[in-house]
Write a protein that holds these residues in place. Structure first.
Motif, PDB file in Angstrom:
ATOM      1  N   ALA A   1       1.054  -1.068  -0.212  1.00 17.68           N
ATOM      2  CA  ALA A   1       0.543  -0.021  -0.350  1.00 17.68           C
ATOM      3  C   ALA A   1       1.327   1.138  -0.360  1.00 17.68           C
ATOM      4  CB  ALA A   1      -0.976  -0.049   0.978  1.00 17.68           C
ATOM      5  N   LEU A   2       0.595   2.191  -0.304  1.00 12.12           N
ATOM      6  CA  LEU A   2       1.087   3.755  -1.033  1.00 12.12           C
ATOM      7  C   LEU A   2       0.246   4.379   0.292  1.00 12.12           C
ATOM      8  CD1 LEU A   2       2.070   3.652  -4.559  1.00 12.12           C
ATOM      9  CD2 LEU A   2       3.454   3.382  -2.340  1.00 12.12           C
ATOM     10  N   VAL A   3       0.829   5.709   0.708  1.00 13.48           N
ATOM     11  CA  VAL A   3       0.545   6.319   1.586  1.00 13.48           C
ATOM     12  C   VAL A   3       0.074   8.082   0.856  1.00 13.48           C
ATOM     13  CG1 VAL A   3      -0.343   7.429   3.964  1.00 13.48           C
ATOM     14  CG2 VAL A   3      -0.543   5.267   2.938  1.00 13.48           C
TER      15      VAL A   3
ATOM     16  N   THR B   1       5.318   0.231   0.220  1.00 12.69           N
ATOM     17  CA  THR B   1       5.224  -0.696  -0.373  1.00 12.69           C
ATOM     18  C   THR B   1       4.860  -1.198  -1.726  1.00 12.69           C
ATOM     19  OG1 THR B   1       4.306  -2.405   1.054  1.00 12.69           O
ATOM     20  CG2 THR B   1       6.902  -1.871   1.567  1.00 12.69           C
ATOM     21  N   ILE B   2       5.317  -1.267  -2.279  1.00 16.00           N
ATOM     22  CA  ILE B   2       4.620  -2.046  -3.651  1.00 16.00           C
ATOM     23  C   ILE B   2       5.189  -3.086  -4.515  1.00 16.00           C
ATOM     24  CG2 ILE B   2       6.564  -0.287  -5.466  1.00 16.00           C
ATOM     25  CD1 ILE B   2       4.590  -0.207  -7.445  1.00 16.00           C
ATOM     26  N   ASP B   3       3.821  -4.114  -5.253  1.00 18.34           N
ATOM     27  CA  ASP B   3       4.155  -4.988  -5.685  1.00 18.34           C
ATOM     28  C   ASP B   3       5.098  -5.236  -6.233  1.00 18.34           C
ATOM     29  OD1 ASP B   3       3.754  -6.866  -2.999  1.00 18.34           O
ATOM     30  OD2 ASP B   3       1.828  -7.066  -3.840  1.00 18.34           O
TER      31      ASP B   3
ATOM     32  N   GLY C   1       4.252 -14.352 -12.867  1.00 17.00           N
ATOM     33  CA  GLY C   1       3.138 -14.540 -11.941  1.00 17.00           C
ATOM     34  C   GLY C   1       3.064 -14.397 -10.852  1.00 17.00           C
ATOM     35  N   ASP C   2       5.097 -14.123 -10.491  1.00 24.75           N
ATOM     36  CA  ASP C   2       5.874 -14.519  -8.622  1.00 24.75           C
ATOM     37  C   ASP C   2       6.094 -13.138  -8.438  1.00 24.75           C
ATOM     38  OD1 ASP C   2       5.051 -17.121  -8.369  1.00 24.75           O
ATOM     39  OD2 ASP C   2       7.257 -17.449  -9.571  1.00 24.75           O
ATOM     40  N   VAL C   3       5.324 -12.567  -7.268  1.00 23.23           N
ATOM     41  CA  VAL C   3       6.302 -11.396  -6.501  1.00 23.23           C
ATOM     42  C   VAL C   3       7.666 -11.473  -6.071  1.00 23.23           C
ATOM     43  CG1 VAL C   3       5.907  -9.861  -4.344  1.00 23.23           C
ATOM     44  CG2 VAL C   3       3.809 -11.034  -4.493  1.00 23.23           C
ATOM     45  N   LEU C   4       8.602 -10.694  -7.324  1.00 23.22           N
ATOM     46  CA  LEU C   4       9.923 -10.602  -7.183  1.00 23.22           C
ATOM     47  C   LEU C   4      10.127 -10.324  -6.053  1.00 23.22           C
ATOM     48  CD1 LEU C   4      10.846  -9.442 -10.855  1.00 23.22           C
ATOM     49  CD2 LEU C   4      10.689 -12.312  -9.875  1.00 23.22           C
ATOM     50  N   CYS C   5       9.448  -9.143  -5.628  1.00 22.40           N
ATOM     51  CA  CYS C   5       9.917  -8.140  -4.339  1.00 22.40           C
ATOM     52  C   CYS C   5       8.899  -6.568  -4.127  1.00 22.40           C
ATOM     53  CB  CYS C   5      11.671  -7.433  -5.195  1.00 22.40           C
ATOM     54  SG  CYS C   5      11.130  -5.708  -5.714  1.00 22.40           S
ATOM     55  N   THR C   6       8.945  -6.363  -2.958  1.00 18.21           N
ATOM     56  CA  THR C   6       8.214  -5.343  -2.282  1.00 18.21           C
ATOM     57  C   THR C   6       9.243  -4.547  -1.707  1.00 18.21           C
ATOM     58  OG1 THR C   6       6.094  -7.136  -1.769  1.00 18.21           O
ATOM     59  CG2 THR C   6       6.120  -5.181  -0.994  1.00 18.21           C
ATOM     60  N   PRO C   7       9.765  -3.821  -2.334  1.00 16.01           N
ATOM     61  CA  PRO C   7      10.561  -2.410  -2.383  1.00 16.01           C
ATOM     62  C   PRO C   7       9.433  -1.401  -1.255  1.00 16.01           C
ATOM     63  CG  PRO C   7       9.776  -2.523  -4.782  1.00 16.01           C
ATOM     64  CD  PRO C   7       9.339  -3.443  -3.484  1.00 16.01           C
ATOM     65  N   ARG C   8       9.901  -1.114  -0.116  1.00 19.08           N
ATOM     66  CA  ARG C   8      10.005   0.136   0.090  1.00 19.08           C
ATOM     67  C   ARG C   8      10.049   1.131   0.031  1.00 19.08           C
ATOM     68  NH1 ARG C   8       7.168   1.178   4.185  1.00 19.08           N
ATOM     69  NH2 ARG C   8       7.491  -0.820   5.143  1.00 19.08           N
TER      70      ARG C   8
ATOM     71  N   SER D   1       1.087   8.409  -8.927  1.00 18.81           N
ATOM     72  CA  SER D   1      -0.443   9.368  -9.010  1.00 18.81           C
ATOM     73  C   SER D   1      -1.044   9.539  -9.696  1.00 18.81           C
ATOM     74  CB  SER D   1      -0.198  10.701  -8.277  1.00 18.81           C
ATOM     75  OG  SER D   1      -0.140  11.280  -9.396  1.00 18.81           O
ATOM     76  N   ARG D   2      -0.767   8.763 -11.259  1.00 16.87           N
ATOM     77  CA  ARG D   2      -1.252   9.358 -12.686  1.00 16.87           C
ATOM     78  C   ARG D   2      -1.354   7.848 -13.031  1.00 16.87           C
ATOM     79  NH1 ARG D   2       0.152  14.356 -15.388  1.00 16.87           N
ATOM     80  NH2 ARG D   2      -0.614  15.931 -13.854  1.00 16.87           N
ATOM     81  N   VAL D   3      -0.674   6.295 -12.257  1.00 14.50           N
ATOM     82  CA  VAL D   3      -0.311   5.504 -13.003  1.00 14.50           C
ATOM     83  C   VAL D   3      -1.091   4.211 -12.114  1.00 14.50           C
ATOM     84  CG1 VAL D   3       1.235   5.640 -14.944  1.00 14.50           C
ATOM     85  CG2 VAL D   3       1.832   4.766 -12.886  1.00 14.50           C
ATOM     86  N   LEU D   4      -0.652   3.782 -11.162  1.00  9.76           N
ATOM     87  CA  LEU D   4      -0.957   2.701  -9.543  1.00  9.76           C
ATOM     88  C   LEU D   4      -1.697   3.307  -9.116  1.00  9.76           C
ATOM     89  CD1 LEU D   4       3.083   2.299  -8.683  1.00  9.76           C
ATOM     90  CD2 LEU D   4       1.332   1.428 -10.761  1.00  9.76           C
ATOM     91  N   ASN D   5      -2.677   2.562  -8.715  1.00 11.33           N
ATOM     92  CA  ASN D   5      -3.806   2.770  -7.658  1.00 11.33           C
ATOM     93  C   ASN D   5      -3.105   2.296  -6.000  1.00 11.33           C
ATOM     94  OD1 ASN D   5      -5.975   1.355  -6.003  1.00 11.33           O
ATOM     95  ND2 ASN D   5      -6.343  -0.132  -7.548  1.00 11.33           N
ATOM     96  N   GLU D   6      -3.265   3.389  -5.573  1.00  9.74           N
ATOM     97  CA  GLU D   6      -2.388   3.739  -4.637  1.00  9.74           C
ATOM     98  C   GLU D   6      -3.171   2.136  -3.518  1.00  9.74           C
ATOM     99  OE1 GLU D   6      -3.796   7.498  -2.791  1.00  9.74           O
ATOM    100  OE2 GLU D   6      -3.361   8.560  -5.026  1.00  9.74           O
ATOM    101  N   ALA D   7      -4.347   1.983  -3.634  1.00 12.48           N
ATOM    102  CA  ALA D   7      -4.773   1.002  -2.118  1.00 12.48           C
ATOM    103  C   ALA D   7      -3.884  -0.360  -2.618  1.00 12.48           C
ATOM    104  CB  ALA D   7      -6.361   0.758  -2.618  1.00 12.48           C
TER     105      ALA D   7
END
Length: 148
Positions: A25-27, A45-47, A54-61, A103-109
């Motif tokens: 989630a992003l704030v 963080t972002i997946d 289709g696997d999650v490679l990382c979830t960077p902060r 803010s224009r390309v990703l879903n914040e939730a």
């Protein structure tokens, strides 16, 4: 004891475990002025999901990130894959430019991007002697076109 029937209780337990995973989630943390453009900044963080498996490679902060180039820098720090070798795509399949605003390309939730490795860029780096596969990150070494 082995059975030829599938254990649906086990499947339910697996589903529950995957649903209990902490979601990325992003704030919004504020605003930043860049080249005459007012940009919304985010922390969280972002997946980053493999576009192939289709696997999650990382979830960077991320910390006060405004553009996709900030996401690429965080992925480079986590996975060791240079920013110019990363190709980020929305889950809907739209290629993302480095200068695109988060803010224009990703879903914040539920922020997530698919990542592909640019094999053409990898090959160019290898030919120019800028990259050695013996010391390359495992993700790059798993790309067939690069290794061959």
């Amino acid at each position: 004891m082995s059975s030829e029937y599938f254990d649906f209780d086990e499947l339910d337990q697996l589903r529950e475990a995957s649903q209990n995973k902490v979601q990325a989630a992003l704030v919004c943390t504020g605003w930043r002025q860049e080249s005459g453009v007012r940009c919304k900044t985010f922390s969280g963080t972002i997946d980053v999901i493999s576009g192939l498996s289709g696997d999650v490679l990382c979830t960077p902060r991320l910390c006060d990130a405004a553009r996709l180039s900030d996401v690429k820098a965080a992925v480079a720090a986590d996975l060791g894959i240079a920013e110019e070798l990363q190709l980020l795509v929305t889950p809907e399949g739209r290629k993302l430019a480095d200068e695109a605003l988060i803010s224009r390309v990703l879903n914040e939730a539920r922020p997530e991007v698919l990542m592909f490795v640019s094999t053409g860029e990898c090959l160019t780096h290898i030919e120019a002697g800028q990259m050695d596969l013996r010391s390359a990150p495992p993700l790059l070494c798993s790309v067939r076109e690069v290794v061959l």
